[in-house]
Design an enzyme around this catalytic site. Structure first.
Site, PDB file in Angstrom:
ATOM      1  N   ARG A 168       1.116  -1.291   0.202  1.00  0.00           N
ATOM      2  CA  ARG A 168       0.128  -0.069  -0.320  1.00  0.00           C
ATOM      3  C   ARG A 168       0.815   1.285   0.071  1.00  0.00           C
ATOM      4  O   ARG A 168       0.205   1.886  -0.346  1.00  0.00           O
ATOM      5  CB  ARG A 168      -1.071   0.198   1.392  1.00  0.00           C
ATOM      6  CG  ARG A 168      -1.615  -1.486   1.538  1.00  0.00           C
ATOM      7  CD  ARG A 168      -1.985  -1.576   2.922  1.00  0.00           C
ATOM      8  NE  ARG A 168      -2.815  -2.770   2.875  1.00  0.00           N
ATOM      9  CZ  ARG A 168      -2.090  -3.963   2.991  1.00  0.00           C
ATOM     10  NH1 ARG A 168      -1.364  -3.342   3.124  1.00  0.00           N
ATOM     11  NH2 ARG A 168      -2.475  -4.785   3.361  1.00  0.00           N
ATOM     12  N   LYS A 210     -14.547   0.369  -2.992  1.00  0.00           N
ATOM     13  CA  LYS A 210     -15.380   0.311  -1.886  1.00  0.00           C
ATOM     14  C   LYS A 210     -14.531   0.697  -0.912  1.00  0.00           C
ATOM     15  O   LYS A 210     -14.874   1.710   0.462  1.00  0.00           O
ATOM     16  CB  LYS A 210     -14.581  -0.988  -1.380  1.00  0.00           C
ATOM     17  CG  LYS A 210     -14.899  -1.848   0.167  1.00  0.00           C
ATOM     18  CD  LYS A 210     -14.383  -1.414   1.359  1.00  0.00           C
ATOM     19  CE  LYS A 210     -14.464  -1.454   2.660  1.00  0.00           C
ATOM     20  NZ  LYS A 210     -13.792  -0.930   3.334  1.00  0.00           N
ATOM     21  N   PRO A 227     -21.087   1.443   1.519  1.00  0.00           N
ATOM     22  CA  PRO A 227     -19.527  -0.084   1.300  1.00  0.00           C
ATOM     23  C   PRO A 227     -19.536  -1.084   1.039  1.00  0.00           C
ATOM     24  O   PRO A 227     -20.198  -1.630   2.311  1.00  0.00           O
ATOM     25  CB  PRO A 227     -18.669   1.147   1.757  1.00  0.00           C
ATOM     26  CG  PRO A 227     -18.922   2.171   2.787  1.00  0.00           C
ATOM     27  CD  PRO A 227     -20.346   2.581   2.900  1.00  0.00           C
ATOM     28  N   ASP A 229     -17.846  -4.268   1.886  1.00  0.00           N
ATOM     29  CA  ASP A 229     -16.701  -5.373   2.046  1.00  0.00           C
ATOM     30  C   ASP A 229     -16.221  -6.630   2.260  1.00  0.00           C
ATOM     31  O   ASP A 229     -18.539  -7.217   2.041  1.00  0.00           O
ATOM     32  CB  ASP A 229     -16.348  -4.239   3.623  1.00  0.00           C
ATOM     33  CG  ASP A 229     -16.412  -4.975   4.483  1.00  0.00           C
ATOM     34  OD1 ASP A 229     -18.156  -5.053   4.962  1.00  0.00           O
ATOM     35  OD2 ASP A 229     -16.378  -5.158   5.869  1.00  0.00           O
TER      36      ASP A 229
END
Length: 273
Positions: A168, A210, A227, A229
């Site tokens: 990330r 998301k 969202p 998930d």
DNA sequence: AACCAGGGGTACC
DNA sequence: GGTACCCATGGT
């Protein structure tokens, strides 16, 4: 000069455990600390829905009342939920006190980029690991503010990997550089309709639907955005037979989603009679 | 469209 | 004390 408030529909512990914010913690069973937008706040639970905020009346009005969205009528919002939806009603009852925050868009964007394939505890640890070396010091706590986009934009991928961000790291760096350069004006996004807001957020590398929905809901108060998930996908699959109920929930679908997320993660579907 | 990414928590042995 | 699996996913 602390301020004492009587608040209904307000439970700091549930907000901490709800997974929408990553830098609010319990210091003791009745004391909470939140660091947000360069400020530190402690909240004492005095019982009987009374809470002492460790800040001035002016700071409460200008900052924390907005952050906790205290002027929103949660009784009316929850009452607007469809009455025939058993799983939802149970989730709303069990989650009493959960609120959707209005967080800083920059911190929220980074937080949900970091959240990819991580547990809540791991996300929190990751956020602290990023703040400790690069955030500004704060009075009254050893914890640091969330780093500015300018500070992170000056780093390299290796620096960020050293904070444990893993793959990330380049995503956070891309976000920092776009925001610091002005290519992405997060404050200006508040004026956009939902679809345009999501598209602008998804212009950052590492931001998909998301993550963009989470930022829209938790930073821009787009309460209709829900969202999806892995936990909410389980709700859709196991409770609603694979058909998402969120389109039918109207203006507060995102708020209901948050209660359902908590309920599914804490108890699963089997806990429902 | 399947597969991979870093790494920590957790359940289970 | 191993270790297999999971995790508020997105890019390739």
């Amino acid at each position: 000069m602390p301020v004492t408030l009587e608040l209904s529909h307000f439970d700091p512990y549930k907000i901490i455990e709800s997974g929408q914010c990553f830098r609010m913690i319990a210091l003791s069973p009745d004391t909470y600390e939140v660091i947000a937008q360069g400020k530190r706040l402690r909240i004492n639970d005095l019982g009987n829905r009374r809470y002492r905020f460790d800040c001035s009346a002016a700071a409460l009005a200008a900052h924390w009342r907005v952050y906790f969205d205290l002027d929103r009528d949660y009784a009316a919002l929850l009452d607007a939920a469809p009455k025939a939806d058993a799983f939802l009603l149970r989730a709303l009852a069990d989650g009493y006190g959960l609120r959707i925050l209005r967080q800083d868009p920059w911190e929220t964007l980074c937080g949900f980029i970091l959240s990819q394939r991580k547990h809540l505890k791991a996300i929190r640890a990751s956020m602290e690991a990023l703040c400790n070396p690069y955030g500004a010091p704060l009075a009254g706590t050893a914890r640091k503010a969330f780093p500015t986009p300018e500070r992170l934009a000056a780093l390299c991928e290796t620096d960020l990997r050293a904070c444990g961000l893993g793959y990330r790291a380049p995503y956070v760096l891309d976000a920092a550089r776009k925001v610091a350069s002005g290519a992405l004006d997060l404050a200006a996004l508040a004026a956009l309709p939902d679809d345009a807001l999501l598209n602008r957020l998804m212009g950052v590398n590492g931001v998909g639907v998301k993550v963009a929905e989470c930022v829209a809901l938790f930073a821009y108060a787009r309460l209709a955005r829900a969202p999806v998930d892995v936990w909410i996908q389980r709700v859709i699959d196991q409770v609603y037979g694979g058909v998402s109920p969120f389109a039918g929930y109207g203006a507060y679908a995102g708020v209901y989603q948050q209660y359902m997320f908590m309920s599914m993660r804490n108890d699963g579907y089997s806990a429902h009679p």
